[in-house]
Design an enzyme around this catalytic site. Structure first.
Site, mmCIF file in Angstrom:
data_model
loop_
_atom_site.group_PDB
_atom_site.id
_atom_site.type_symbol
_atom_site.label_atom_id
_atom_site.label_comp_id
_atom_site.label_asym_id
_atom_site.label_seq_id
_atom_site.Cartn_x
_atom_site.Cartn_y
_atom_site.Cartn_z
ATOM 1 N N CYS A 115 6.265 5.873 4.348
ATOM 2 C CA CYS A 115 5.046 5.149 3.966
ATOM 3 C C CYS A 115 4.311 5.851 2.825
ATOM 4 O O CYS A 115 3.354 5.308 2.274
ATOM 5 C CB CYS A 115 4.111 4.984 5.163
ATOM 6 S SG CYS A 115 4.829 3.978 6.468
ATOM 7 N N HIS A 151 0.842 -1.199 0.000
ATOM 8 C CA HIS A 151 0.000 0.000 0.000
ATOM 9 C C HIS A 151 0.872 1.241 0.000
ATOM 10 O O HIS A 151 2.082 1.170 0.199
ATOM 11 C CB HIS A 151 -0.969 0.007 1.187
ATOM 12 C CG HIS A 151 -0.336 0.170 2.524
ATOM 13 N ND1 HIS A 151 -1.027 0.597 3.624
ATOM 14 C CD2 HIS A 151 0.923 -0.034 2.964
ATOM 15 C CE1 HIS A 151 -0.232 0.647 4.684
ATOM 16 N NE2 HIS A 151 0.951 0.261 4.301
ATOM 17 N N HIS A 178 4.870 0.203 -0.433
ATOM 18 C CA HIS A 178 5.680 -0.686 0.400
ATOM 19 C C HIS A 178 4.743 -1.785 0.895
ATOM 20 O O HIS A 178 3.523 -1.698 0.718
ATOM 21 C CB HIS A 178 6.317 0.074 1.572
ATOM 22 C CG HIS A 178 5.319 0.624 2.543
ATOM 23 N ND1 HIS A 178 4.565 1.747 2.266
ATOM 24 C CD2 HIS A 178 4.916 0.191 3.755
ATOM 25 C CE1 HIS A 178 3.761 1.989 3.291
ATOM 26 N NE2 HIS A 178 3.939 1.053 4.214
ATOM 27 N N ASP A 203 -4.859 -10.486 0.097
ATOM 28 C CA ASP A 203 -3.566 -11.168 0.151
ATOM 29 C C ASP A 203 -2.821 -11.054 -1.176
ATOM 30 O O ASP A 203 -3.331 -11.450 -2.226
ATOM 31 C CB ASP A 203 -3.749 -12.638 0.524
ATOM 32 C CG ASP A 203 -2.435 -13.333 0.830
ATOM 33 O OD1 ASP A 203 -1.520 -12.679 1.369
ATOM 34 O OD2 ASP A 203 -2.325 -14.546 0.534
ATOM 35 N N HIS A 204 -1.625 -10.501 -1.107
ATOM 36 C CA HIS A 204 -0.745 -10.293 -2.254
ATOM 37 C C HIS A 204 -1.319 -9.317 -3.278
ATOM 38 O O HIS A 204 -1.098 -9.458 -4.481
ATOM 39 C CB HIS A 204 -0.346 -11.632 -2.891
ATOM 40 C CG HIS A 204 0.649 -12.367 -2.060
ATOM 41 N ND1 HIS A 204 0.276 -13.132 -0.980
ATOM 42 C CD2 HIS A 204 2.000 -12.415 -2.118
ATOM 43 C CE1 HIS A 204 1.357 -13.650 -0.420
ATOM 44 N NE2 HIS A 204 2.417 -13.227 -1.086
ATOM 45 N N GLU A 218 0.038 -4.624 11.831
ATOM 46 C CA GLU A 218 0.704 -4.217 10.599
ATOM 47 C C GLU A 218 2.189 -4.579 10.683
ATOM 48 O O GLU A 218 2.798 -5.000 9.715
ATOM 49 C CB GLU A 218 0.524 -2.714 10.397
ATOM 50 C CG GLU A 218 1.095 -2.195 9.100
ATOM 51 C CD GLU A 218 0.844 -0.716 8.942
ATOM 52 O OE1 GLU A 218 0.077 -0.358 8.032
ATOM 53 O OE2 GLU A 218 1.406 0.073 9.729
ATOM 54 N N HIS A 236 3.621 -5.117 3.806
ATOM 55 C CA HIS A 236 3.617 -5.640 5.183
ATOM 56 C C HIS A 236 3.169 -7.095 5.176
ATOM 57 O O HIS A 236 2.401 -7.517 4.309
ATOM 58 C CB HIS A 236 2.635 -4.857 6.063
ATOM 59 C CG HIS A 236 2.996 -3.436 6.275
ATOM 60 N ND1 HIS A 236 3.993 -3.023 7.125
ATOM 61 C CD2 HIS A 236 2.482 -2.301 5.726
ATOM 62 C CE1 HIS A 236 4.072 -1.703 7.104
ATOM 63 N NE2 HIS A 236 3.167 -1.241 6.258
#
Length: 137
Positions: free
Chosen positions: A35, A16, A41, A81-82, A126, A43
């Site tokens: 960020c 994100h 980037h 996810d991903h 996070e 997480h």
């Protein structure tokens, strides 16, 4: 009669960028720091979903955990996810994907969809140092 609370934990990875369209480029950089990287980037998130309610005397369970896990995957993790949370997730369209906003959006995705009990708390890690929790009053 006491109320039971049970928690299921699911992991997902996502990228994100924290950037507000209401702020200037300079304000975004000052507020969000690294960020706000234009390329984003990522997480490795950990989501804790807590359900509360009575224990069913016939099964000895509040909710069957495989059923809860499947619901979390369907409503949330399969969709994030991903993926890039800023551009790939329809239910996050227009949302600044802070941990707080993600938790709120995930709550909306799950609330009212449980077959038994009620959603009590969502906790989103996070990082090991940045954790947000929402809970029912």
């Amino acid at each position: 009669m006491p109320v039971c609370r049970i928690t299921r934990v699911e992991d997902f990875c996502a990228s994100h960028r924290l950037h507000s369209p209401h702020l200037s480029e300079e304000e975004n950089r000052a507020l969000y720091g690294k960020c706000n990287n234009p390329n984003g980037h990522g997480h490795n998130y950990r989501l804790h979903v807590t359900v509360q309610g009575p224990v069913d005397p016939a099964t000895g369970m509040l909710i069957e955990l495989n059923q809860l896990a499947a619901l979390i995957r369907e409503c949330i993790t399969d969709q994030v996810d991903h993926f890039n949370l800023n551009v790939d997730v329809p239910f996050l369209a227009g949302v600044i994907p802070t941990a707080e906003n993600l938790c709120l959006a995930f709550w909306r995705q799950l609330d009212g969809r449980l077959p038994v009990g009620e959603l009590y708390e969502l906790r989103l890690e996070e990082t090991g140092r940045n954790i947000v929790a929402l809970c029912r009053d």
